[in-house]
Design a protein around this motif. Structure first.
Motif, PDB file in Angstrom:
ATOM      1  N   SER A 217       0.847  -1.191   0.000  1.00  0.00           N
ATOM      2  CA  SER A 217       0.000   0.000   0.000  1.00  0.00           C
ATOM      3  C   SER A 217       0.884   1.242   0.000  1.00  0.00           C
ATOM      4  O   SER A 217       2.064   1.178   0.340  1.00  0.00           O
ATOM      5  CB  SER A 217      -0.914   0.027   1.230  1.00  0.00           C
ATOM      6  N   LYS A 218       0.278   2.371  -0.353  1.00  0.00           N
ATOM      7  CA  LYS A 218       1.017   3.630  -0.350  1.00  0.00           C
ATOM      8  C   LYS A 218       1.461   3.988   1.069  1.00  0.00           C
ATOM      9  O   LYS A 218       2.567   4.482   1.275  1.00  0.00           O
ATOM     10  CB  LYS A 218       0.177   4.753  -0.946  1.00  0.00           C
ATOM     11  N   ALA A 219       0.595   3.722   2.047  1.00  0.00           N
ATOM     12  CA  ALA A 219       0.930   4.031   3.446  1.00  0.00           C
ATOM     13  C   ALA A 219       2.108   3.179   3.919  1.00  0.00           C
ATOM     14  O   ALA A 219       3.007   3.673   4.606  1.00  0.00           O
ATOM     15  CB  ALA A 219      -0.281   3.807   4.338  1.00  0.00           C
ATOM     16  N   ALA A 220       2.137   1.911   3.538  1.00  0.00           N
ATOM     17  CA  ALA A 220       3.233   1.025   3.938  1.00  0.00           C
ATOM     18  C   ALA A 220       4.542   1.439   3.252  1.00  0.00           C
ATOM     19  O   ALA A 220       5.602   1.399   3.871  1.00  0.00           O
ATOM     20  CB  ALA A 220       2.893  -0.427   3.608  1.00  0.00           C
ATOM     21  N   LEU A 221       4.462   1.847   1.992  1.00  0.00           N
ATOM     22  CA  LEU A 221       5.648   2.327   1.284  1.00  0.00           C
ATOM     23  C   LEU A 221       6.185   3.573   1.982  1.00  0.00           C
ATOM     24  O   LEU A 221       7.387   3.702   2.202  1.00  0.00           O
ATOM     25  CB  LEU A 221       5.319   2.641  -0.177  1.00  0.00           C
ATOM     26  N   GLU A 222       5.302   4.483   2.360  1.00  0.00           N
ATOM     27  CA  GLU A 222       5.712   5.721   3.021  1.00  0.00           C
ATOM     28  C   GLU A 222       6.374   5.443   4.373  1.00  0.00           C
ATOM     29  O   GLU A 222       7.321   6.119   4.757  1.00  0.00           O
ATOM     30  CB  GLU A 222       4.497   6.637   3.197  1.00  0.00           C
ATOM     31  N   LYS A 223       5.906   4.427   5.087  1.00  0.00           N
ATOM     32  CA  LYS A 223       6.508   4.070   6.386  1.00  0.00           C
ATOM     33  C   LYS A 223       7.968   3.669   6.224  1.00  0.00           C
ATOM     34  O   LYS A 223       8.792   3.947   7.087  1.00  0.00           O
ATOM     35  CB  LYS A 223       5.730   2.930   7.046  1.00  0.00           C
ATOM     36  N   ILE A 224       8.286   3.018   5.100  1.00  0.00           N
ATOM     37  CA  ILE A 224       9.662   2.577   4.861  1.00  0.00           C
ATOM     38  C   ILE A 224      10.468   3.676   4.172  1.00  0.00           C
ATOM     39  O   ILE A 224      11.510   4.099   4.662  1.00  0.00           O
ATOM     40  CB  ILE A 224       9.687   1.286   4.017  1.00  0.00           C
ATOM     41  N   ASP A 225       9.985   4.132   3.029  1.00  0.00           N
ATOM     42  CA  ASP A 225      10.767   5.050   2.193  1.00  0.00           C
ATOM     43  C   ASP A 225      10.864   6.465   2.756  1.00  0.00           C
ATOM     44  O   ASP A 225      11.756   7.212   2.359  1.00  0.00           O
ATOM     45  CB  ASP A 225      10.187   5.100   0.778  1.00  0.00           C
ATOM     46  N   LEU A 226       9.982   6.828   3.660  1.00  0.00           N
ATOM     47  CA  LEU A 226      10.040   8.171   4.249  1.00  0.00           C
ATOM     48  C   LEU A 226      10.332   8.101   5.745  1.00  0.00           C
ATOM     49  O   LEU A 226      11.379   8.551   6.206  1.00  0.00           O
ATOM     50  CB  LEU A 226       8.734   8.917   3.984  1.00  0.00           C
ATOM     51  N   ASP A 227       9.424   7.508   6.491  1.00  0.00           N
ATOM     52  CA  ASP A 227       9.556   7.514   7.954  1.00  0.00           C
ATOM     53  C   ASP A 227      10.797   6.767   8.435  1.00  0.00           C
ATOM     54  O   ASP A 227      11.563   7.296   9.245  1.00  0.00           O
ATOM     55  CB  ASP A 227       8.304   6.912   8.606  1.00  0.00           C
ATOM     56  N   LEU A 228      10.991   5.546   7.961  1.00  0.00           N
ATOM     57  CA  LEU A 228      12.135   4.752   8.411  1.00  0.00           C
ATOM     58  C   LEU A 228      13.460   5.406   8.007  1.00  0.00           C
ATOM     59  O   LEU A 228      14.384   5.503   8.816  1.00  0.00           O
ATOM     60  CB  LEU A 228      12.059   3.320   7.875  1.00  0.00           C
ATOM     61  N   VAL A 229      13.549   5.869   6.775  1.00  0.00           N
ATOM     62  CA  VAL A 229      14.782   6.502   6.298  1.00  0.00           C
ATOM     63  C   VAL A 229      15.111   7.722   7.163  1.00  0.00           C
ATOM     64  O   VAL A 229      16.249   7.900   7.597  1.00  0.00           O
ATOM     65  CB  VAL A 229      14.688   6.872   4.802  1.00  0.00           C
ATOM     66  N   CYS A 230      14.121   8.549   7.450  1.00  0.00           N
ATOM     67  CA  CYS A 230      14.358   9.747   8.267  1.00  0.00           C
ATOM     68  C   CYS A 230      14.706   9.382   9.711  1.00  0.00           C
ATOM     69  O   CYS A 230      15.582  10.012  10.317  1.00  0.00           O
ATOM     70  CB  CYS A 230      13.152  10.678   8.212  1.00  0.00           C
ATOM     71  N   ASP A 231      14.053   8.369  10.257  1.00  0.00           N
ATOM     72  CA  ASP A 231      14.372   7.912  11.618  1.00  0.00           C
ATOM     73  C   ASP A 231      15.809   7.401  11.703  1.00  0.00           C
ATOM     74  O   ASP A 231      16.532   7.707  12.646  1.00  0.00           O
ATOM     75  CB  ASP A 231      13.413   6.809  12.070  1.00  0.00           C
ATOM     76  N   VAL A 232      16.215   6.620  10.712  1.00  0.00           N
ATOM     77  CA  VAL A 232      17.578   6.082  10.687  1.00  0.00           C
ATOM     78  C   VAL A 232      18.593   7.217  10.536  1.00  0.00           C
ATOM     79  O   VAL A 232      19.623   7.233  11.209  1.00  0.00           O
ATOM     80  CB  VAL A 232      17.739   5.021   9.571  1.00  0.00           C
ATOM     81  N   ALA A 233      18.294   8.195   9.693  1.00  0.00           N
ATOM     82  CA  ALA A 233      19.200   9.336   9.513  1.00  0.00           C
ATOM     83  C   ALA A 233      19.370  10.092  10.831  1.00  0.00           C
ATOM     84  O   ALA A 233      20.481  10.462  11.207  1.00  0.00           O
ATOM     85  CB  ALA A 233      18.676  10.269   8.422  1.00  0.00           C
ATOM     86  N   GLN A 234      18.277  10.299  11.543  1.00  0.00           N
ATOM     87  CA  GLN A 234      18.345  11.011  12.817  1.00  0.00           C
ATOM     88  C   GLN A 234      19.164  10.213  13.834  1.00  0.00           C
ATOM     89  O   GLN A 234      19.972  10.777  14.568  1.00  0.00           O
ATOM     90  CB  GLN A 234      16.928  11.265  13.357  1.00  0.00           C
ATOM     91  N   THR A 235      18.996   8.901  13.840  1.00  0.00           N
ATOM     92  CA  THR A 235      19.780   8.044  14.729  1.00  0.00           C
ATOM     93  C   THR A 235      21.267   8.137  14.388  1.00  0.00           C
ATOM     94  O   THR A 235      22.109   8.241  15.276  1.00  0.00           O
ATOM     95  CB  THR A 235      19.299   6.577  14.617  1.00  0.00           C
TER      96      THR A 235
END
Length: 153
Positions: free
Chosen positions: A84-102
């Motif tokens: 789904s678009k929401a699941a893609l966004e969780k990985i390609d946006l949220d996860l990437v940004c969370d990992v970058a902040q970490t």
């Protein structure tokens, strides 16, 4: 005068991340590579240290380890794989940004992220919009240098 670096990579079990991990392991200017993984890698080089966490968080950083100043994020999925678009966004946006902040919190100064040609927060394509939002957020995090690349080009 040669300066050696320590690096951290998220997404080292994927196609792009796996190739990058191999290159980093064989690069003489890289002393230590931290592989931020969800599950153990099949094999590792003597300079690679795995950090395993299901959400790709670093919850227990030991300041006695060499600080990674170079960060690489090779995370991403496809709409078909995500479901789904929401699941893609969780990985390609949220996860990437969370990992970058970490990565920023543990000392990364220079970061490289897999993005896509045509990425824009205003794109009509959901995928390109997610990539564009990532680029925008990462650029606002205060890294000394940000590199964005499209592995297909």
């Amino acid at each position: 005068m040669q300066h050696n670096y320590n690096a951290i990579i998220a997404g080292s079990s994927g196609l792009v991340g796996g190739k990058l991990l191999s290159l980093l392991e064989e690069t003489s200017h890289i002393d230590t590579v931290y592989a931020l993984c969800r599950s153990p890698l099949e094999s590792t080089h003597h300079k690679t240290h795995q950090i395993m966490d299901g959400a790709l968080r670093i919850t227990n950083w030991d300041d006695t380890h060499p600080t990674p100043t170079l960060g690489f994020i090779c995370l991403g999925t496809t709409l078909k794989k995500a479901g789904s678009k929401a699941a893609l966004e969780k990985i390609d946006l949220d996860l990437v940004c969370d990992v970058a902040q970490t990565m920023k919190m543990v000392g990364v100064k220079r970061i490289a992220i897999v993005s896509s040609l045509g990425a824009s927060p205003r794109s009509l394509s959901h995928y390109l919009k997610c990539k564009g939002k990532v680029e925008q957020r990462i650029n606002q995090m205060g890294f000394e240098h940000v590199s964005l690349s499209d592995p297909a080009h």
